[in-house]
Design an enzyme around this catalytic site. Structure first.
Site, PDB file in Angstrom:
ATOM      1  N   CYS B  96       0.839  -1.203   0.000  1.00 38.32           N
ATOM      2  CA  CYS B  96       0.000   0.000   0.000  1.00 38.32           C
ATOM      3  C   CYS B  96       0.877   1.256   0.000  1.00 38.32           C
ATOM      4  O   CYS B  96       1.588   1.505  -0.957  1.00 38.32           O
ATOM      5  CB  CYS B  96      -0.996  -0.029   1.157  1.00 38.32           C
ATOM      6  SG  CYS B  96      -2.335   1.169   0.918  1.00 38.32           S
ATOM      7  N   HIS B 194      -3.844  -4.627  -0.121  1.00 39.13           N
ATOM      8  CA  HIS B 194      -3.448  -5.220   1.166  1.00 39.13           C
ATOM      9  C   HIS B 194      -3.607  -6.745   1.083  1.00 39.13           C
ATOM     10  O   HIS B 194      -4.695  -7.260   1.336  1.00 39.13           O
ATOM     11  CB  HIS B 194      -4.336  -4.682   2.289  1.00 39.13           C
ATOM     12  CG  HIS B 194      -4.033  -3.270   2.665  1.00 39.13           C
ATOM     13  ND1 HIS B 194      -3.070  -2.929   3.577  1.00 39.13           N
ATOM     14  CD2 HIS B 194      -4.553  -2.106   2.221  1.00 39.13           C
ATOM     15  CE1 HIS B 194      -3.011  -1.621   3.702  1.00 39.13           C
ATOM     16  NE2 HIS B 194      -3.898  -1.089   2.888  1.00 39.13           N
ATOM     17  N   GLU B 196      -2.626  -8.886   3.132  1.00 38.05           N
ATOM     18  CA  GLU B 196      -2.920  -9.415   4.474  1.00 38.05           C
ATOM     19  C   GLU B 196      -4.388  -9.250   4.832  1.00 38.05           C
ATOM     20  O   GLU B 196      -4.860  -9.857   5.791  1.00 38.05           O
ATOM     21  CB  GLU B 196      -2.020  -8.736   5.519  1.00 38.05           C
ATOM     22  CG  GLU B 196      -2.425  -7.332   5.947  1.00 38.05           C
ATOM     23  CD  GLU B 196      -2.024  -6.226   4.962  1.00 38.05           C
ATOM     24  OE1 GLU B 196      -1.644  -6.542   3.816  1.00 38.05           O
ATOM     25  OE2 GLU B 196      -2.102  -5.041   5.344  1.00 38.05           O
TER      26      GLU B 196
END
Lengths: 260, 217
Positions: B96, B194, B196
């Site tokens: 990001c 993202h 994650e």
């Protein structure tokens, strides 16, 4: 292309997840972290935690809860709302695991602080949240602390349209938790050029969802109570929303899928 | 020295790998740390060069504004450190804002010089303003590690984007115009989304990408 989202909403009161009805009646349903894990496993597009007893009681954000949720290791973006008073509150929430924050009481109390929050965290991390009802065709803003209605000021509309926030949750607070459906007039009264709307309150059927998702002003719908009535409710709703511009249902969110 | 030894059997690579997350005060490190641990890696979060020297792959996370992030990296002496690690061909992944920091400069708030590891600049999204939510990423056929993620849907949350030479753009998304969402130069990769927070799709991409970057280190 960018998908529209279905956001799972968890309302927290006195430390417990509750079903909320019209901002006045609450039924406890369990630990917030259990619901977060369910929504994560069911493939929610985002999860909104709204802790509703923080601002009225001047308690500040529930950092303890956010820390607990941050440690769960969930794979779904989290939005925290409730008791946010300052830049420091917002920064700490993000450090504890919140991806975005939603502001409600601060919009009533301190607009410059909202702007400061945006400068530090970025506008993409800031969501404005407003419970609205239509009174004789006019939008009235509900202050859930005092239980009073008031007109939306030009300053607030200006802030919403000034790149300080990225999305606006328009809550149909009167129909919240009820099956009658979201009053789409609430979306239509906002003529926002820059800010997309997240619709929340009483969205309970695929038909209502489709109607909102087809509205160009709406970037997401948020659903609370109606995800708690049966297992895998998110996937069931997504299955029923075939043809809509959303991410399809997810059935494999297990880490075991990665084991060779 | 805990970095991976050459010629390890592939199945041992994952279990012995240590990921380092740069701690420069930017945002939510816990999500990435837990994600990497769930993938089976040891994780160290640090701003100490000695610790970062000992890991197999370096992650640059990031949430917030570009100028503040670069200021923090400068204060910790991490700008010259990261440039040197890239020159040494060490694997680095920026996520990001961390991806945007890899570029030469950004126009967010004010003109700010970046790490300048991948040529290009960070500019406003333009009329679409935001890129928030889940979007498809099309990957370049030449990127073998990303092949199984081609067409995958990932979670984005940003309002500035990379603009630079197409040779560094290895993943693209439509918003509504085409924007670069994965950039790469040698062993340095930037992910605008993202991983994650992108559920299974994110973890598959991370796993394959890390494996490729470290196995050819």
């Amino acid at each position: 292309m960018l998908k529209k989202r279905i956001i799972g909403v968890i309302t927290v009161r006195n430390g417990l997840a509750v079903q909320s009805f019209g901002y006045q009646k609450y039924l406890p349903i369990g630990k917030p972290e259990c619901l977060v894990e369910n929504f994560d496993r069911w493939g929610a597009d985002e999860i909104l935690i709204q802790v509703i007893d923080r601002s009225p009681n001047l308690l500040g954000p529930d950092f303890e809860l956010m820390e607990k949720l941050g440690k769960l290791g969930i794979q779904t973006p989290l939005i925290y709302s409730g008791g946010i008073r300052s830049v420091d509150d917002g920064v700490r929430l993000v450090q504890l695991g919140s991806d975005r924050i939603a502001i409600d009481a601060l919009l009533h109390d301190n607009l410059p602080e909202v702007t400061s929050l945006s400068k530090i965290l970025g506008a993409q991390a800031i969501i404005a949240s407003m419970p609205i009802s239509l009174v004789r065709g006019l939008p009235m803003w509900f202050d859930y602390r005092s239980k009073n209605l008031k007109k939306i000021s030009i300053d607030v509309i200006g802030l919403i349209e000034s790149d300080v926030i990225s999305e606006l949750v328009v809550t149909d607070w009167i129909h919240e938790g009820m099956t009658v459906g979201y009053d789409q007039g609430l979306v239509e009264i906002f003529e926002l050029k820059k800010t997309a709307i997240i619709a929340f309150g009483g969205i309970s059927t695929p038909k209502q969802m489709k109607s909102l998702l087809q509205n160009r002003k709406v970037s997401a719908i948020a659903v609370g109570n109606f995800l708690s009535y049966k297992e895998h409710a998110l996937q069931v709703f997504k299955e029923a929303l075939g043809g809509m511009p959303i991410r399809g249902p997810v059935y494999q969110s297990s880490i075991s899928e990665l084991v060779d | 020295m805990e970095r991976l030894q050459e010629n390890l059997p592939l199945e041992l690579v994952l279990s012995k790998l240590t990921a380092g997350i740069i701690d420069y005060g930017a945002g939510n490190l816990a999500s990435l740390m837990i994600c990497l641990k769930q993938l089976g890696y040891a994780v160290k979060v640090s701003d100490d060069f000695n610790v970062l020297n000992s890991v197999d792959i370096i992650f640059i996370p990031g949430v917030g504004a570009y100028p503040a992030a670069m200021k923090a990296l400068h204060q910790k002496g991490l700008v010259s450190y990261l440039r040197e690690q890239a020159r040494l061909q060490r694997p680095i992944i920026g996520i990001c804002l961390g991806m945007q920091l890899l570029a030469s400069a950004s126009h967010e708030f004010e003109y700010t010089t970046g790490l300048d590891i991948i040529p290009g600049e960070i500019i406003s999204m333009g009329p679409s303003k935001w890129h928030i939510g889940w979007n498809t990423v099309e990957t370049k056929a030449s990127e073998m590690a990303l092949m199984s993620s081609n067409g995958g849907i990932f979670y984005f949350n940003h309002s500035y984007r990379y603009e630079g030479p197409t040779k560094y753009q290895v993943g693209l998304s439509q918003c509504p115009n085409t924007i670069a969402t994965i950039i790469r130069k040698n062993k340095v990769v930037g992910l605008q989304f993202h991983p994650e927070k992108s559920q299974l799709a994110g973890r598959i991409l991370l796993k394959n990408l890390i494996l490729e970057l470290v196995s050819n280190a």
